[in-house]
Design an enzyme around this catalytic site. Structure first.
Site, PDB file in Angstrom:
ATOM      1  N   THR A  67       0.813  -1.215   0.000  1.00 30.89           N
ATOM      2  CA  THR A  67       0.000   0.000   0.000  1.00 30.89           C
ATOM      3  C   THR A  67       0.850   1.271   0.000  1.00 30.89           C
ATOM      4  OG1 THR A  67      -1.550   1.243   1.398  1.00 30.89           O
ATOM      5  CG2 THR A  67      -0.086  -0.251   2.539  1.00 30.89           C
ATOM      6  N   ASP A  68       0.258   2.370  -0.462  1.00 29.37           N
ATOM      7  CA  ASP A  68       0.939   3.660  -0.387  1.00 29.37           C
ATOM      8  C   ASP A  68       1.031   4.172   1.052  1.00 29.37           C
ATOM      9  OD1 ASP A  68      -1.752   4.308  -0.016  1.00 29.37           O
ATOM     10  OD2 ASP A  68      -1.845   5.795  -1.620  1.00 29.37           O
ATOM     11  N   GLU A  69       0.222   3.582   1.962  1.00 24.63           N
ATOM     12  CA  GLU A  69       0.187   4.105   3.338  1.00 24.63           C
ATOM     13  C   GLU A  69       1.512   3.903   4.081  1.00 24.63           C
ATOM     14  OE1 GLU A  69      -3.337   3.489   5.578  1.00 24.63           O
ATOM     15  OE2 GLU A  69      -4.619   3.754   3.830  1.00 24.63           O
ATOM     16  N   LYS A 115       1.949  -3.401   7.372  1.00 19.14           N
ATOM     17  CA  LYS A 115       2.261  -3.595   5.949  1.00 19.14           C
ATOM     18  C   LYS A 115       3.720  -3.218   5.667  1.00 19.14           C
ATOM     19  CE  LYS A 115      -0.130  -4.622   2.981  1.00 19.14           C
ATOM     20  NZ  LYS A 115      -0.538  -5.958   2.412  1.00 19.14           N
ATOM     21  N   TYR A 173      -2.182  -0.513  10.937  1.00 21.88           N
ATOM     22  CA  TYR A 173      -2.296  -1.174   9.623  1.00 21.88           C
ATOM     23  C   TYR A 173      -1.060  -0.898   8.779  1.00 21.88           C
ATOM     24  CZ  TYR A 173      -3.441  -1.616   4.669  1.00 21.88           C
ATOM     25  OH  TYR A 173      -3.377  -1.919   3.319  1.00 21.88           O
TER      26      TYR A 173
HETATM   27  P1  NAD Z   1      -9.916  -7.275   1.949  1.00 20.39           P
HETATM   28  O1  NAD Z   1      -9.950  -6.965   3.391  1.00 20.39           O
HETATM   29  O2  NAD Z   1     -11.111  -6.977   1.094  1.00 20.39           O
HETATM   30  O3  NAD Z   1      -9.594  -8.823   1.733  1.00 20.39           O
HETATM   31  C1  NAD Z   1      -8.620  -9.493   2.467  1.00 20.39           C
HETATM   32  C2  NAD Z   1      -8.779 -10.983   2.203  1.00 20.39           C
HETATM   33  O4  NAD Z   1      -7.751 -11.662   2.935  1.00 20.39           O
HETATM   34  C3  NAD Z   1     -10.117 -11.550   2.676  1.00 20.39           C
HETATM   35  O5  NAD Z   1     -10.638 -12.427   1.706  1.00 20.39           O
HETATM   36  C4  NAD Z   1      -9.752 -12.312   3.951  1.00 20.39           C
HETATM   37  O6  NAD Z   1     -10.608 -13.410   4.211  1.00 20.39           O
HETATM   38  C5  NAD Z   1      -8.328 -12.761   3.624  1.00 20.39           C
HETATM   39  N1  NAD Z   1      -7.543 -13.016   4.843  1.00 20.39           N
HETATM   40  C6  NAD Z   1      -7.399 -12.199   5.920  1.00 20.39           C
HETATM   41  N2  NAD Z   1      -6.615 -12.795   6.847  1.00 20.39           N
HETATM   42  C7  NAD Z   1      -6.227 -13.992   6.327  1.00 20.39           C
HETATM   43  C8  NAD Z   1      -5.395 -15.044   6.782  1.00 20.39           C
HETATM   44  N3  NAD Z   1      -4.807 -14.995   7.990  1.00 20.39           N
HETATM   45  N4  NAD Z   1      -5.214 -16.114   5.992  1.00 20.39           N
HETATM   46  C9  NAD Z   1      -5.804 -16.179   4.774  1.00 20.39           C
HETATM   47  N5  NAD Z   1      -6.617 -15.220   4.283  1.00 20.39           N
HETATM   48  C10 NAD Z   1      -6.823 -14.139   5.044  1.00 20.39           C
HETATM   49  O7  NAD Z   1      -8.617  -6.543   1.390  1.00 20.39           O
HETATM   50  P2  NAD Z   1      -8.379  -5.826  -0.014  1.00 20.39           P
HETATM   51  O8  NAD Z   1      -8.883  -4.437   0.060  1.00 20.39           O
HETATM   52  O9  NAD Z   1      -8.821  -6.731  -1.105  1.00 20.39           O
HETATM   53  O10 NAD Z   1      -6.778  -5.735   0.005  1.00 20.39           O
HETATM   54  C11 NAD Z   1      -5.985  -6.821  -0.490  1.00 20.39           C
HETATM   55  C12 NAD Z   1      -4.519  -6.455  -0.357  1.00 20.39           C
HETATM   56  O11 NAD Z   1      -4.246  -5.254  -1.065  1.00 20.39           O
HETATM   57  C13 NAD Z   1      -4.078  -6.201   1.084  1.00 20.39           C
HETATM   58  O12 NAD Z   1      -2.784  -6.733   1.246  1.00 20.39           O
HETATM   59  C14 NAD Z   1      -4.050  -4.679   1.200  1.00 20.39           C
HETATM   60  O13 NAD Z   1      -3.089  -4.270   2.152  1.00 20.39           O
HETATM   61  C15 NAD Z   1      -3.632  -4.300  -0.206  1.00 20.39           C
HETATM   62  N6  NAD Z   1      -4.072  -2.982  -0.672  1.00 20.39           N
HETATM   63  C16 NAD Z   1      -5.392  -2.620  -0.587  1.00 20.39           C
HETATM   64  C17 NAD Z   1      -5.806  -1.393  -1.096  1.00 20.39           C
HETATM   65  C18 NAD Z   1      -7.255  -0.959  -1.041  1.00 20.39           C
HETATM   66  O14 NAD Z   1      -7.556   0.193  -1.381  1.00 20.39           O
HETATM   67  N7  NAD Z   1      -8.202  -1.811  -0.653  1.00 20.39           N
HETATM   68  C19 NAD Z   1      -4.861  -0.532  -1.681  1.00 20.39           C
HETATM   69  C20 NAD Z   1      -3.514  -0.921  -1.712  1.00 20.39           C
HETATM   70  C21 NAD Z   1      -3.135  -2.153  -1.233  1.00 20.39           C
HETATM   71  O1  DAU Z   2      -4.213   3.951   0.414  1.00 21.93           O
HETATM   72  C1  DAU Z   2      -4.410   2.573   0.280  1.00 21.93           C
HETATM   73  C2  DAU Z   2      -5.281   2.093   1.407  1.00 21.93           C
HETATM   74  O2  DAU Z   2      -6.607   2.552   1.119  1.00 21.93           O
HETATM   75  C3  DAU Z   2      -5.274   0.585   1.584  1.00 21.93           C
HETATM   76  O3  DAU Z   2      -3.981   0.172   1.936  1.00 21.93           O
HETATM   77  C4  DAU Z   2      -6.275   0.169   2.669  1.00 21.93           C
HETATM   78  O4  DAU Z   2      -6.334  -1.248   2.748  1.00 21.93           O
HETATM   79  C5  DAU Z   2      -7.643   0.703   2.291  1.00 21.93           C
HETATM   80  O5  DAU Z   2      -8.580   0.406   3.288  1.00 21.93           O
HETATM   81  C6  DAU Z   2      -7.587   2.207   2.062  1.00 21.93           C
HETATM   82  O6  DAU Z   2      -7.341   2.915   3.298  1.00 21.93           O
HETATM   83  P1  DAU Z   2      -8.121   4.265   3.695  1.00 21.93           P
HETATM   84  O7  DAU Z   2      -8.104   4.399   5.133  1.00 21.93           O
HETATM   85  O8  DAU Z   2      -7.638   5.403   2.856  1.00 21.93           O
HETATM   86  O9  DAU Z   2      -9.592   3.861   3.123  1.00 21.93           O
HETATM   87  P2  DAU Z   2     -11.060   4.121   3.724  1.00 21.93           P
HETATM   88  O10 DAU Z   2     -12.024   3.757   2.644  1.00 21.93           O
HETATM   89  O11 DAU Z   2     -11.238   3.515   5.054  1.00 21.93           O
HETATM   90  O12 DAU Z   2     -11.080   5.706   3.891  1.00 21.93           O
HETATM   91  C7  DAU Z   2     -10.891   6.573   2.784  1.00 21.93           C
HETATM   92  C8  DAU Z   2     -10.913   7.995   3.308  1.00 21.93           C
HETATM   93  O13 DAU Z   2     -12.249   8.288   3.744  1.00 21.93           O
HETATM   94  C9  DAU Z   2     -10.027   8.225   4.505  1.00 21.93           C
HETATM   95  O14 DAU Z   2      -9.482   9.536   4.443  1.00 21.93           O
HETATM   96  C10 DAU Z   2     -10.967   8.121   5.699  1.00 21.93           C
HETATM   97  C11 DAU Z   2     -12.282   8.637   5.121  1.00 21.93           C
HETATM   98  N1  DAU Z   2     -13.513   8.037   5.694  1.00 21.93           N
HETATM   99  C12 DAU Z   2     -13.594   6.692   5.779  1.00 21.93           C
HETATM  100  C13 DAU Z   2     -14.705   6.088   6.317  1.00 21.93           C
HETATM  101  C14 DAU Z   2     -14.807   4.583   6.427  1.00 21.93           C
HETATM  102  C15 DAU Z   2     -14.548   8.864   6.119  1.00 21.93           C
HETATM  103  O15 DAU Z   2     -14.481  10.104   6.028  1.00 21.93           O
HETATM  104  N2  DAU Z   2     -15.660   8.260   6.642  1.00 21.93           N
HETATM  105  C16 DAU Z   2     -15.774   6.910   6.784  1.00 21.93           C
HETATM  106  O16 DAU Z   2     -16.821   6.438   7.304  1.00 21.93           O
END
Ligand code: NAD
Ligand code: DAU
Length: 362
Positions: free
Chosen positions: A136-138, A166, A162
């Site tokens: 992630t970019d975080e 990562k 989180y």
């Molecule tokens: P998600 O939470 O939707 O899905 C995570 C999946 O991992 C689920 O299916 C869960 O059951 C599985 N899981 C969790 N713990 C596990 C374990 N111990 N063993 C096996 N499976 C397990 O997550 P996502 O949003 O699809 O993100 C996927 C990956 O991409 C993560 O590594 C996250 O850090 C990364 N990522 C997400 C975003 C985003 O915006 N969502 C952006 C950048 C990177």
């Molecule tokens: O940047 C990549 C990341 O993006 C991934 O690594 C994470 O897995 C993914 O969850 C996401 O993280 P964020 O915290 O940025 O996503 P989220 O959708 O939770 O929130 C997006 C923005 O919106 C953030 O600034 C917080 C804000 N927010 C979020 C929620 C859930 C609100 O204002 N209200 C809300 O209820």
């Protein structure tokens, strides 16, 4: 090209989109999908795959050393796309332990299994092997309004449990490459949105709350900035890195879309007003509620994607306006999916836990 690809977390949001894309793109690859089916994973995300016969689902934990070892052996795994993680920042603030366990220990367990299979037992040739870590970019921390975008060489500065977990897993992957010669690639990506996203994250949460006439919670002043990317673009970037990226390299992935959160919420409300004219909650903007901010909330992310563009010719195909429209349509058209997610997860309890005590801001 991968023959036997272990996808971890393939029943989650991005993982399931990736499984779909790979089955449709490459007619040779066989996928072994290892997922624990936590609250965030669901078999409903894996319905109607392009080719079920090349998809083998295994219900299990990436921290289960014996299971992971046996999968490498039994399926002659030559490639890994590692998605499995605890992924929600707010949950990491409320309850960090599972983040350390899955994101750090789980990644370590997978790396150890890959090291044993590929370097010790030589189960596949090293030219064929590749461990791709999805990150992630975080990990780079938070930008001020005038800072340049994060590049692959920006120092790490994670600020939530989180992002710290990562960052830790990224360091482990690089250490296995440098110390043992494990063939790896990494990608750090910005915020994804699109079909199958669990409705705890901003975009699906706003869509579902708006449809149900519930408050639309905006943290703080709503001026935080993310770099939004349509999920299929992220998946195609990962496929490019996994199949064509250079061994040991990291690639930043992003969408080039940086409107503040409040603008995203306004856009979603306006799309819903238009697509759902019969809604009793129009105008949906009237549901917006400013609530207490997320502790330690990162202010701005922005990804410099020149490396992946230059080296692999990847850039996003979807723009934000069309991507958000497609996403709202998908949630409107998939009421059965929403219901199965609601029933099969802790969503109601989580909403109560995260929002009930966030005082409303004037
Ligand atoms: P998600 O939470 O939707 O899905 C995570 C999946 O991992 C689920 O299916 C869960 O059951 C599985 N899981 C969790 N713990 C596990 C374990 N111990 N063993 C096996 N499976 C397990 O997550 P996502 O949003 O699809 O993100 C996927 C990956 O991409 C993560 O590594 C996250 O850090 C990364 N990522 C997400 C975003 C985003 O915006 N969502 C952006 C950048 C990177
Ligand atoms: O940047 C990549 C990341 O993006 C991934 O690594 C994470 O897995 C993914 O969850 C996401 O993280 P964020 O915290 O940025 O996503 P989220 O959708 O939770 O929130 C997006 C923005 O919106 C953030 O600034 C917080 C804000 N927010 C979020 C929620 C859930 C609100 O204002 N209200 C809300 O209820």
């Amino acid at each position: 090209m991968p023959k036997n690809l272990l996808v971890t977390g393939g029943a989650g949001f991005i993982g399931s989109n990736f499984v779909r894309l790979v089955l449709a793109t490459d007619p040779q690859v066989r996928i072994i999908n290892l997922d624990k089916l936590t609250y965030a994973g669901s078999m409903a995300n894996l319905q109607n795959l392009p080719d079920e016969s090349r998809h083998n689902f295994v219900h299990g934990d990436i921290c289960d050393r014996e299971l992971v070892r046996s999968l490498f052996q039994q399926h002659l795994i030559d490639s890994v796309a590692h998605f499995a993680a605890e992924s929600h920042v707010d949950r990491s603030i409320a309850d960090p332990e599972s983040f350390i366990r899955t994101n750090v220990m789980g990644t370590f367990t997978l790396l150890e299994a890959a090291r044993e299979a590929w370097l010790k037992n030589k189960s596949v040739s090293l030219e064929q092997a590749r461990f791709h870590h999805v990150s992630t970019d975080e990990v780079f921390g938070s930008l001020s309004p005038t800072d340049p975008a994060f590049s692959e060489t920006t120092p790490y500065s994670p600020r939530s449990p989180y992002s710290a977990s990562k960052a830790s897993s990224d360091h482990l992957v690089r250490a296995y490459h440098h110390t043992y010669g494990l063939p790896v690639t990494l990608s750090n990506c910005s915020n994804n949105y699109g079909p199958y996203q669990f409705p705890e994250k901003l975009i699906p949460l706003i869509i579902l709350n708006a449809l149900n006439g519930k408050p639309l919670p905006v943290y703080g002043d709503g001026q935080q900035i993310r770099d939004w990317l349509y999920v299929e673009d992220h998946c195609s970037a990962i496929w490019q890195v996994l199949t064509r990226g250079a061994n040991g390299e990291t690639y930043n992935i992003g969408g080039g879309n940086q409107p503040p959160n409040l603008e995203i919420v306004h856009t979603l409300c306006d799309i819903l007003d238009e697509l759902h004219p019969a809604s009793p909650y129009r105008p949906h903007r009237s549901l917006i509620t400013f609530v207490a901010d997320r502790p330690g909330h990162d202010r701005r992310y922005d990804m410099d994607i020149r490396k992946i563009d230059h080296d692999l010719g990847w850039r996003p195909q979807e723009n934000l306006a069309s991507g958000l429209l497609k996403t709202v349509r998908w949630y409107l058209d998939n009421a059965a999916w929403i219901e199965s997610i609601r029933q099969g997860s802790d969503l109601t309890g989580w909403m109560e836990k995260n929002y009930a005590n966030r005082e409303k801001k004037a």
